[in-house]
Design an enzyme around this catalytic site. Structure first.
Site, PDB file in Angstrom:
ATOM      1  CB  CYS A  42      -0.901   0.019   1.229  1.00 41.87           C
ATOM      2  SG  CYS A  42      -1.572  -1.609   1.615  1.00 41.87           S
ATOM      3  CB  VAL A  80       4.837 -23.650  -3.252  1.00 40.72           C
ATOM      4  CG1 VAL A  80       3.883 -24.835  -3.202  1.00 40.72           C
ATOM      5  CG2 VAL A  80       5.562 -23.477  -1.930  1.00 40.72           C
ATOM      6  NE  ARG A 440     -32.960  16.323   9.794  1.00 41.06           N
ATOM      7  CZ  ARG A 440     -32.641  17.530  10.221  1.00 41.06           C
ATOM      8  NH1 ARG A 440     -31.428  17.784  10.610  1.00 41.06           N
ATOM      9  NH2 ARG A 440     -33.534  18.479  10.265  1.00 41.06           N
TER      10      ARG A 440
HETATM   11  C1  LIG Z   1       0.331  -0.619  -5.180  1.00 40.54           C
HETATM   12  C2  LIG Z   1      -0.599  -1.247  -4.193  1.00 40.54           C
HETATM   13  C3  LIG Z   1      -1.305  -0.446  -3.311  1.00 40.54           C
HETATM   14  C4  LIG Z   1      -2.167  -1.021  -2.406  1.00 40.54           C
HETATM   15  N1  LIG Z   1      -2.859  -0.203  -1.536  1.00 40.54           N
HETATM   16  C5  LIG Z   1      -3.693  -0.751  -0.632  1.00 40.54           C
HETATM   17  C6  LIG Z   1      -4.371   0.075   0.301  1.00 40.54           C
HETATM   18  O1  LIG Z   1      -4.218   1.296   0.313  1.00 40.54           O
HETATM   19  N2  LIG Z   1      -5.202  -0.523   1.202  1.00 40.54           N
HETATM   20  C7  LIG Z   1      -5.375  -1.887   1.239  1.00 40.54           C
HETATM   21  O2  LIG Z   1      -6.113  -2.388   2.107  1.00 40.54           O
HETATM   22  N3  LIG Z   1      -4.729  -2.706   0.369  1.00 40.54           N
HETATM   23  C8  LIG Z   1      -3.905  -2.165  -0.556  1.00 40.54           C
HETATM   24  N4  LIG Z   1      -3.230  -2.986  -1.441  1.00 40.54           N
HETATM   25  C9  LIG Z   1      -3.494  -4.439  -1.420  1.00 40.54           C
HETATM   26  C10 LIG Z   1      -2.648  -5.167  -0.378  1.00 40.54           C
HETATM   27  O3  LIG Z   1      -1.297  -4.845  -0.538  1.00 40.54           O
HETATM   28  C11 LIG Z   1      -2.873  -6.662  -0.529  1.00 40.54           C
HETATM   29  O4  LIG Z   1      -4.230  -6.921  -0.297  1.00 40.54           O
HETATM   30  C12 LIG Z   1      -2.036  -7.481   0.437  1.00 40.54           C
HETATM   31  O5  LIG Z   1      -0.668  -7.314   0.211  1.00 40.54           O
HETATM   32  C13 LIG Z   1      -2.380  -8.957   0.303  1.00 40.54           C
HETATM   33  O6  LIG Z   1      -1.587  -9.689   1.150  1.00 40.54           O
HETATM   34  P1  LIG Z   1      -1.362 -11.247   0.916  1.00 40.54           P
HETATM   35  O7  LIG Z   1      -0.443 -11.696   1.997  1.00 40.54           O
HETATM   36  O8  LIG Z   1      -2.664 -11.924   0.762  1.00 40.54           O
HETATM   37  O9  LIG Z   1      -0.676 -11.355  -0.521  1.00 40.54           O
HETATM   38  P2  LIG Z   1       0.677 -10.739  -1.081  1.00 40.54           P
HETATM   39  O10 LIG Z   1       1.005  -9.469  -0.403  1.00 40.54           O
HETATM   40  O11 LIG Z   1       0.526 -10.746  -2.553  1.00 40.54           O
HETATM   41  O12 LIG Z   1       1.778 -11.804  -0.665  1.00 40.54           O
HETATM   42  C14 LIG Z   1       1.793 -13.088  -1.209  1.00 40.54           C
HETATM   43  C15 LIG Z   1       3.236 -13.580  -1.287  1.00 40.54           C
HETATM   44  O13 LIG Z   1       3.209 -14.943  -1.724  1.00 40.54           O
HETATM   45  C16 LIG Z   1       4.312 -15.162  -2.575  1.00 40.54           C
HETATM   46  N5  LIG Z   1       3.981 -16.297  -3.453  1.00 40.54           N
HETATM   47  C17 LIG Z   1       3.024 -16.350  -4.419  1.00 40.54           C
HETATM   48  N6  LIG Z   1       2.994 -17.554  -5.003  1.00 40.54           N
HETATM   49  C18 LIG Z   1       3.967 -18.283  -4.422  1.00 40.54           C
HETATM   50  C19 LIG Z   1       4.429 -19.615  -4.580  1.00 40.54           C
HETATM   51  N7  LIG Z   1       3.874 -20.448  -5.470  1.00 40.54           N
HETATM   52  N8  LIG Z   1       5.468 -20.043  -3.809  1.00 40.54           N
HETATM   53  C20 LIG Z   1       6.035 -19.215  -2.884  1.00 40.54           C
HETATM   54  N9  LIG Z   1       5.623 -17.933  -2.684  1.00 40.54           N
HETATM   55  C21 LIG Z   1       4.604 -17.486  -3.435  1.00 40.54           C
HETATM   56  C22 LIG Z   1       4.461 -13.873  -3.365  1.00 40.54           C
HETATM   57  O14 LIG Z   1       5.781 -13.724  -3.825  1.00 40.54           O
HETATM   58  C23 LIG Z   1       4.070 -12.823  -2.316  1.00 40.54           C
HETATM   59  O15 LIG Z   1       5.209 -12.279  -1.694  1.00 40.54           O
HETATM   60  C24 LIG Z   1      -2.341  -2.443  -2.367  1.00 40.54           C
HETATM   61  C25 LIG Z   1      -1.625  -3.242  -3.254  1.00 40.54           C
HETATM   62  C26 LIG Z   1      -0.769  -2.666  -4.160  1.00 40.54           C
HETATM   63  C27 LIG Z   1      -0.005  -3.549  -5.117  1.00 40.54           C
END
Ligand SMILES: Cc1cc2nc3c(=O)[nH]c(=O)nc-3n(C[C@H](O)[C@H](O)[C@H](O)COP(=O)(O)OP(=O)(O)OC[C@H]3O[C@@H](n4cnc5c(N)ncnc54)[C@H](O)[C@@H]3O)c2cc1C
Length: 447
Positions: A42, A80, A440
């Site tokens: 974010c 993975v 309202r």
């Molecule tokens: C530019 C930007 C701005 C954002 N702004 C906001 C905001 O203002 N407010 C908000 O609420 N959200 C925001 N978000 C969204 C938020 O960042 C995501 O919802 C959050 O990071 C999700 O977290 P996560 O752990 O589910 O996934 P991710 O952060 O995507 O992490 C998943 C990780 O798993 C790893 N991975 C994937 N597949 C594999 C595999 N097969 N083997 C090993 N590792 C793997 C990836 O490398 C990654 O590091 C923003 C996102 C971006 C890109």
């Protein structure tokens, strides 16, 4: 107990920390494809515009902190590629050596997030074409900006595209947004999105609606974006055309996913397979207003779901109550916010609704410096339950959206908004808050 977590960012590390707190004897392995853990994507748009001095500033905890302070086997550069549910094993490939490694688990969490969709456009691999998701993506953009970049084309006018447009513009660059649909920010209803287009235009951004990218041209580096309507000369391209859950490696398993690939989870964050959990951007998010699984990938939800998944993997019984679909974006001087469902969604879901709109001041009319906010509120036509709100304006939008999100979560009706004891002094509000003023109208219609 052996815990394996795939993905080392918001959902994955929230889970890991909850396991550390709950199970003192936990044997935790985290498998991460990249080499950075626990960072705030974010914050990345604010690295581009320089408000946050360095991409490293968005890292909450380093890999060595997880290893040395919490005893987690935090692996990096490991991808993975398969799960064997019967054997309770994960197969992964070391990215730098291609070596295959197998990890046994008692409890597994898939927290692999979602990656930007990069359509198969001709020329898409030219230099100067970027996505914005990770720290390396950001440093790649920053390195490019050190060259002579004058014009940026952003493909996709969703929240990442808008935040990036604001950032590039604040660096003095010319910016064009190419949007396939008829409006920017499709999470808003069309008439609300007009405020966003107006703000973009006011800040010198060229907005091209209803226009589709066909290909890119250039020899080594991108020179032009060719659309179905025109050719745009450009120096840098950002593709922000949506995201896709990283769950392809599950395709040969029985784990249930939606058509778009999100892993279907229950309230305990368990998947259709008993010892396997999922959380964050790779999973579904139960929507309290729609009363069904939805996909609203946000950092706040990833943290909450990850914490609940971790607690339950370690033997607790927590439940994820669901989202109301709340989000907020800064776009130049405007704050764009919404929670619940839009009119568009109410129609799609066949929910009988009543919509009210109002433009109101954030503070007492006589107090200097007041600013307008535009509100569109939906409530159920027969039960009067609140369904959703969209608020676009300047000061005070953030507070109203959170009041409304809390009201929605608590299943309040429109008339109950009037009874809320909200903070009032002239610099912050009128005696009747804008949300109460709009509610309202309900009284007016009934009397
Ligand atoms: C530019 C930007 C701005 C954002 N702004 C906001 C905001 O203002 N407010 C908000 O609420 N959200 C925001 N978000 C969204 C938020 O960042 C995501 O919802 C959050 O990071 C999700 O977290 P996560 O752990 O589910 O996934 P991710 O952060 O995507 O992490 C998943 C990780 O798993 C790893 N991975 C994937 N597949 C594999 C595999 N097969 N083997 C090993 N590792 C793997 C990836 O490398 C990654 O590091 C923003 C996102 C971006 C890109």
């Amino acid at each position: 107990m052996k815990y394996v977590i795939i993905g080392g960012v918001a959902a994955g590390m929230s889970a890991a920390m909850e396991i550390v707190r709950t199970d003192q004897a936990a044997d935790i392995t985290v498998l991460e494809r990249g080499d950075v853990y626990s960072y705030g994507q974010c914050g990345l748009p604010y690295v581009i515009n320089g408000l946050v001095p360095s991409a490293a500033d968005v890292i909450a905890r380093s890999v060595s902190t997880f290893r040395d302070e919490y005893g987690i086997q935090a692996e990096v550069h490991i991808d993975v590629i398969a799960i064997d549910i019967d054997k309770q094993q994960v197969t992964a490939k070391r990215v730098l050596s291609d070596e295959l490694v197998i990890f046994d688990y008692d409890r597994l969490l898939v927290a692999t997030g979602a990656d930007p969709i990069i359509p198969d456009w001709s020329g898409v691999h030219l230099e100067g074409i970027h996505v914005l998701k990770t720290i390396p993506d950001t440093t790649g953009i920053m390195a490019d900006l050190a060259e002579t970049i004058r014009h940026v084309t952003i493909i996709g006018g969703g929240y990442i595209g808008l935040e990036a447009a604001d950032s590039f513009r604040s660096k003095g660059l010319s910016v064009t947004i190419v949007q396939r649909g008829k409006q920017l920010a499709k999470i808003f209803d069309a008439e609300m999105a007009e405020w966003i287009t107006a703000e973009a235009n006011k800040n010198g951004i060229e907005v091209r609606l209803d226009e589709e990218v066909v290909r890119f041209t250039g020899t080594q580096r991108v020179k032009e974006v060719v659309t179905n309507k025109d050719t745009i000369a450009t120096d840098l391209v950002l593709i922000s055309a949506g995201i896709k859950p990283n769950t392809d490696f599950l395709k040969d398993t029985s784990i249930q996913r939606t058509k778009a690939g999100a892993i279907i989870v229950d309230a305990s964050m368990q998947t259709s397979s008993q010892y396997i959990y999922a959380a964050g951007d790779c999973a579904t998010h139960y929507h309290l207003i729609k009363q069904t699984n939805d996909y609203v990938p946000l950092g706040t939800t990833a943290n909450k779901q990850g914490r609940i998944a971790g607690a339950n993997m370690a033997g607790n019984r927590l439940t994820f109550k669901g989202i109301t679909g709340t989000s907020i974006i800064k776009f130049f001087d405007l704050t764009l916010s919404r929670t619940g469902i839009s009119e568009k969604e109410a129609k799609q879901l066949n929910i009988p609704y009543q919509a009210e709109t109002k433009t109101a001041n954030n503070q007492a009319g006589y107090y200097p410096g007041g600013e307008e906010m535009h509100i569109k509120l939906l409530y159920h036509r027969y039960t009067n339950h609140l369904l959703g709100v969209q608020i676009i304006g300047k000061k005070g939008v953030d507070k109203r959206i959170d009041v409304f999100a809390t009201a929605l979560y608590n299943q309040m009706t429109i008339d109950q908004l009037q009874d809320l004891d909200l903070a009032y002094a002239p610099p912050y509000n009128s005696v009747w808050d804008p949300l109460q003023k709009i509610s309202r109208r309900w009284n007016r219609d009934k009397t």
